[in-house]
Scaffold this motif. Sequence first.
Motif, PDB file in Angstrom:
ATOM      1  N   LEU A   1       0.731  -1.051   0.043  1.00 19.39           N
ATOM      2  CA  LEU A   1      -0.041  -0.093  -0.049  1.00 19.39           C
ATOM      3  C   LEU A   1       0.893   1.171  -0.093  1.00 19.39           C
ATOM      4  O   LEU A   1       0.617   2.054  -0.578  1.00 19.39           O
ATOM      5  CB  LEU A   1      -0.875  -0.008   1.301  1.00 19.39           C
ATOM      6  CG  LEU A   1      -1.964   1.149   1.490  1.00 19.39           C
ATOM      7  CD1 LEU A   1      -2.941   1.101   0.283  1.00 19.39           C
ATOM      8  CD2 LEU A   1      -2.616   0.951   2.780  1.00 19.39           C
ATOM      9  N   SER A   2       1.961   0.991   0.659  1.00 18.27           N
ATOM     10  CA  SER A   2       3.113   2.411   0.583  1.00 18.27           C
ATOM     11  C   SER A   2       4.404   1.513   0.959  1.00 18.27           C
ATOM     12  O   SER A   2       4.395   0.657   1.592  1.00 18.27           O
ATOM     13  CB  SER A   2       2.473   3.359   2.129  1.00 18.27           C
ATOM     14  OG  SER A   2       2.772   2.727   3.112  1.00 18.27           O
ATOM     15  N   ARG A   3       5.240   2.457   0.449  1.00 14.57           N
ATOM     16  CA  ARG A   3       6.752   2.069   0.702  1.00 14.57           C
ATOM     17  C   ARG A   3       7.681   3.461   1.170  1.00 14.57           C
ATOM     18  O   ARG A   3       7.486   4.416   0.598  1.00 14.57           O
ATOM     19  CB  ARG A   3       7.047   1.718  -0.492  1.00 14.57           C
ATOM     20  CG  ARG A   3       8.912   1.131  -0.544  1.00 14.57           C
ATOM     21  CD  ARG A   3       9.217   0.366  -1.869  1.00 14.57           C
ATOM     22  NE  ARG A   3       8.653  -0.841  -1.658  1.00 14.57           N
ATOM     23  CZ  ARG A   3       8.511  -1.618  -2.959  1.00 14.57           C
ATOM     24  NH1 ARG A   3       8.911  -1.304  -4.145  1.00 14.57           N
ATOM     25  NH2 ARG A   3       7.995  -2.904  -2.965  1.00 14.57           N
ATOM     26  N   GLN A   4       8.065   3.076   2.317  1.00 10.52           N
ATOM     27  CA  GLN A   4       9.202   4.177   2.886  1.00 10.52           C
ATOM     28  C   GLN A   4      10.859   3.880   2.891  1.00 10.52           C
ATOM     29  O   GLN A   4      10.941   3.108   3.593  1.00 10.52           O
ATOM     30  CB  GLN A   4       8.684   4.611   4.217  1.00 10.52           C
ATOM     31  CG  GLN A   4       9.383   5.626   4.853  1.00 10.52           C
ATOM     32  CD  GLN A   4       8.890   5.734   6.460  1.00 10.52           C
ATOM     33  OE1 GLN A   4       8.169   4.974   6.874  1.00 10.52           O
ATOM     34  NE2 GLN A   4       9.272   7.092   7.073  1.00 10.52           N
ATOM     35  N   PRO A   5      11.404   4.380   2.107  1.00 10.29           N
ATOM     36  CA  PRO A   5      12.925   4.059   2.157  1.00 10.29           C
ATOM     37  C   PRO A   5      13.438   4.528   3.329  1.00 10.29           C
ATOM     38  O   PRO A   5      13.272   5.790   3.793  1.00 10.29           O
ATOM     39  CB  PRO A   5      13.456   5.066   0.893  1.00 10.29           C
ATOM     40  CG  PRO A   5      12.379   5.549  -0.021  1.00 10.29           C
ATOM     41  CD  PRO A   5      10.995   5.562   1.067  1.00 10.29           C
TER      42      PRO A   5
ATOM     43  N   GLN B   1       6.371   6.331  10.745  1.00 10.37           N
ATOM     44  CA  GLN B   1       5.818   6.116   9.567  1.00 10.37           C
ATOM     45  C   GLN B   1       5.541   7.170   8.678  1.00 10.37           C
ATOM     46  O   GLN B   1       4.800   8.272   9.095  1.00 10.37           O
ATOM     47  CB  GLN B   1       4.729   5.281   9.957  1.00 10.37           C
ATOM     48  CG  GLN B   1       4.074   4.739   8.701  1.00 10.37           C
ATOM     49  CD  GLN B   1       2.866   3.789   8.973  1.00 10.37           C
ATOM     50  OE1 GLN B   1       2.524   3.598  10.147  1.00 10.37           O
ATOM     51  NE2 GLN B   1       2.264   3.370   8.075  1.00 10.37           N
ATOM     52  N   GLY B   2       5.977   7.192   7.664  1.00 13.43           N
ATOM     53  CA  GLY B   2       5.585   8.399   6.366  1.00 13.43           C
ATOM     54  C   GLY B   2       6.675   9.448   6.361  1.00 13.43           C
ATOM     55  O   GLY B   2       6.260  10.181   5.438  1.00 13.43           O
ATOM     56  N   ASP B   3       7.344   9.547   7.455  1.00 17.35           N
ATOM     57  CA  ASP B   3       8.235  10.796   7.095  1.00 17.35           C
ATOM     58  C   ASP B   3       9.188  10.568   6.249  1.00 17.35           C
ATOM     59  O   ASP B   3       9.720   9.556   5.812  1.00 17.35           O
ATOM     60  CB  ASP B   3       8.980  11.036   8.777  1.00 17.35           C
ATOM     61  CG  ASP B   3       7.970  11.618   9.794  1.00 17.35           C
ATOM     62  OD1 ASP B   3       6.700  11.597   9.282  1.00 17.35           O
ATOM     63  OD2 ASP B   3       8.381  11.792  10.762  1.00 17.35           O
ATOM     64  N   ALA B   4       9.937  11.878   5.616  1.00 18.87           N
ATOM     65  CA  ALA B   4      10.872  11.434   4.660  1.00 18.87           C
ATOM     66  C   ALA B   4      12.494  11.731   5.202  1.00 18.87           C
ATOM     67  O   ALA B   4      13.322  11.600   4.547  1.00 18.87           O
ATOM     68  CB  ALA B   4      10.686  12.842   3.787  1.00 18.87           C
TER      69      ALA B   4
ATOM     70  N   GLY C   1      16.385  -1.778   3.739  1.00 22.15           N
ATOM     71  CA  GLY C   1      16.337  -0.540   4.164  1.00 22.15           C
ATOM     72  C   GLY C   1      14.803   0.021   3.794  1.00 22.15           C
ATOM     73  O   GLY C   1      14.673   1.332   3.428  1.00 22.15           O
ATOM     74  N   LEU C   2      13.845  -0.834   3.716  1.00 17.96           N
ATOM     75  CA  LEU C   2      12.513  -0.379   3.197  1.00 17.96           C
ATOM     76  C   LEU C   2      11.486  -0.703   4.370  1.00 17.96           C
ATOM     77  O   LEU C   2      11.369  -1.714   4.955  1.00 17.96           O
ATOM     78  CB  LEU C   2      12.224  -0.872   1.959  1.00 17.96           C
ATOM     79  CG  LEU C   2      13.139  -0.749   0.622  1.00 17.96           C
ATOM     80  CD1 LEU C   2      12.372  -1.608  -0.477  1.00 17.96           C
ATOM     81  CD2 LEU C   2      12.629   0.819   0.271  1.00 17.96           C
ATOM     82  N   ALA C   3      10.637   0.152   4.707  1.00 15.34           N
ATOM     83  CA  ALA C   3       9.498  -0.070   5.398  1.00 15.34           C
ATOM     84  C   ALA C   3       8.094  -0.006   4.722  1.00 15.34           C
ATOM     85  O   ALA C   3       7.878   0.902   3.837  1.00 15.34           O
ATOM     86  CB  ALA C   3       9.398   1.111   6.630  1.00 15.34           C
ATOM     87  N   GLU C   4       7.466  -1.065   4.673  1.00 12.38           N
ATOM     88  CA  GLU C   4       6.147  -1.101   3.851  1.00 12.38           C
ATOM     89  C   GLU C   4       4.798  -1.477   4.649  1.00 12.38           C
ATOM     90  O   GLU C   4       5.044  -2.144   5.317  1.00 12.38           O
ATOM     91  CB  GLU C   4       6.659  -2.194   2.746  1.00 12.38           C
ATOM     92  CG  GLU C   4       7.820  -2.011   1.651  1.00 12.38           C
ATOM     93  CD  GLU C   4       8.089  -3.058   1.194  1.00 12.38           C
ATOM     94  OE1 GLU C   4       8.235  -3.020  -0.381  1.00 12.38           O
ATOM     95  OE2 GLU C   4       8.890  -4.014   1.724  1.00 12.38           O
ATOM     96  N   THR C   5       3.942  -0.990   3.994  1.00 17.46           N
ATOM     97  CA  THR C   5       2.560  -1.157   4.579  1.00 17.46           C
ATOM     98  C   THR C   5       1.782  -2.157   3.481  1.00 17.46           C
ATOM     99  O   THR C   5       1.704  -1.621   2.337  1.00 17.46           O
ATOM    100  CB  THR C   5       1.808  -0.034   4.691  1.00 17.46           C
ATOM    101  OG1 THR C   5       2.382   0.859   5.706  1.00 17.46           O
ATOM    102  CG2 THR C   5       0.244  -0.373   5.294  1.00 17.46           C
ATOM    103  N   TRP C   6       1.137  -3.128   4.032  1.00 20.04           N
ATOM    104  CA  TRP C   6       0.502  -4.188   3.300  1.00 20.04           C
ATOM    105  C   TRP C   6      -0.980  -4.207   3.701  1.00 20.04           C
ATOM    106  O   TRP C   6      -1.346  -4.152   4.887  1.00 20.04           O
ATOM    107  CB  TRP C   6       1.208  -5.640   3.485  1.00 20.04           C
ATOM    108  CG  TRP C   6       2.577  -5.473   3.242  1.00 20.04           C
ATOM    109  CD1 TRP C   6       3.588  -5.380   3.968  1.00 20.04           C
ATOM    110  CD2 TRP C   6       3.197  -5.802   1.952  1.00 20.04           C
ATOM    111  NE1 TRP C   6       5.018  -5.303   3.524  1.00 20.04           N
ATOM    112  CE2 TRP C   6       4.686  -5.474   2.267  1.00 20.04           C
ATOM    113  CE3 TRP C   6       2.785  -5.961   1.001  1.00 20.04           C
ATOM    114  CZ2 TRP C   6       5.651  -5.416   1.105  1.00 20.04           C
ATOM    115  CZ3 TRP C   6       3.750  -6.122  -0.241  1.00 20.04           C
ATOM    116  CH2 TRP C   6       4.944  -5.907   0.026  1.00 20.04           C
ATOM    117  N   THR C   7      -1.880  -4.703   2.591  1.00 18.24           N
ATOM    118  CA  THR C   7      -3.427  -4.683   2.867  1.00 18.24           C
ATOM    119  C   THR C   7      -3.597  -6.127   3.421  1.00 18.24           C
ATOM    120  O   THR C   7      -3.188  -7.016   2.563  1.00 18.24           O
ATOM    121  CB  THR C   7      -4.105  -3.812   1.897  1.00 18.24           C
ATOM    122  OG1 THR C   7      -3.843  -2.737   1.659  1.00 18.24           O
ATOM    123  CG2 THR C   7      -5.631  -4.279   2.151  1.00 18.24           C
TER     124      THR C   7
END
Length: 334
Positions: free
Chosen positions: A33-37, A67-70, A319-325
């Motif tokens: 759903l989203s990916r955060q490096p 979560q979600g910060d750059a 090095g990735l944080a990811e959100t899954w449905t």
Amino acid sequence: MRNPFSAKNRPSLVAAAIIVLTLSGCDSAEPPLSRQPLSTGSILAAQTNGHFTLVAPGNGPVQVWQQGDAAPLYQWHQGKETDPVVLLAISPDGHTAATATEQTVAVWSLESGRNLGFYSLDHTLRALSLADSGQALLLGYHSGEVEFVELNSGRRLLFLGHDDVINSLDLSANGQYALSASQDGRVIFWQTENAAMLADWQHENSVNLVTLDQGGRYAFSADAQGQGQVHRLPGGELQAQLEVPARGQTFVSARIDAARNRLATGGTARRLDLWQLSDGAHLKQWQVGLHTQLRPASAMVYSVAFTAPDQLYSASSAGLAETWTITNREHHDE
């Protein structure tokens, strides 16, 4: 026996409903759903609760991401830069964190970012866990000893129930109960007040991962050959057996959601899996992302967390944080 994890003024965890996940197939190639490096390259360790994610790059400070910060919220320096941070922990309430090299441990506030304590160790550290608000630490050593430390009072307890190297451990939110596992395959559930053993079980191979259900009902343990077990607490009775479908793959991380009858695990070879807690049925599998410039082109899922009834969060060595449905198809009363 009463729920061992209950504490005064802590609301009891009562599941009003169980979500049973029915899926058309076990494997999924669907994107997150989203990916955060979190890094431009691979990382040595990561720990997440879905809101905060700790990242140990192997050299340089530990980074704390929301979560979600750059950009990182905090950067924590610990001891000599030549001593890499290899272990990370977040308290169940999300207020504190611990970072560790093989010879030092630091405790931090996730609310302010400030350091709450720094400790030098006499033995080589192998595993680490933290109770709510940083009130206690659980330390597992190469010697086979496990040390429980109340940080406010300074009380220490040395648990000598294992005869081999400690590979993994977990501590209850209230700091009263511990789960520890050793290289000889033994798993022990015990009290931190007096080191009394409440349950123990044996794997055929070295156990590399243990996780507690913070509601006090279940424990998960997994060995180096990809065999996983769910046990009921406090007695330790076997509830379910799990097996990674692909040979040569192992469990690296796990999170129990007893209220919704599910278990999430992260593994080698980019595996992120969802299981039914009650019987170990395999419900779904995803593959976490990669940095395309990295070789070899694989990743370990260092940490997983449920962030909502229909969402799962992962942090990997890429090095990735990811959100899954998670697709919920049926609801049943417990």
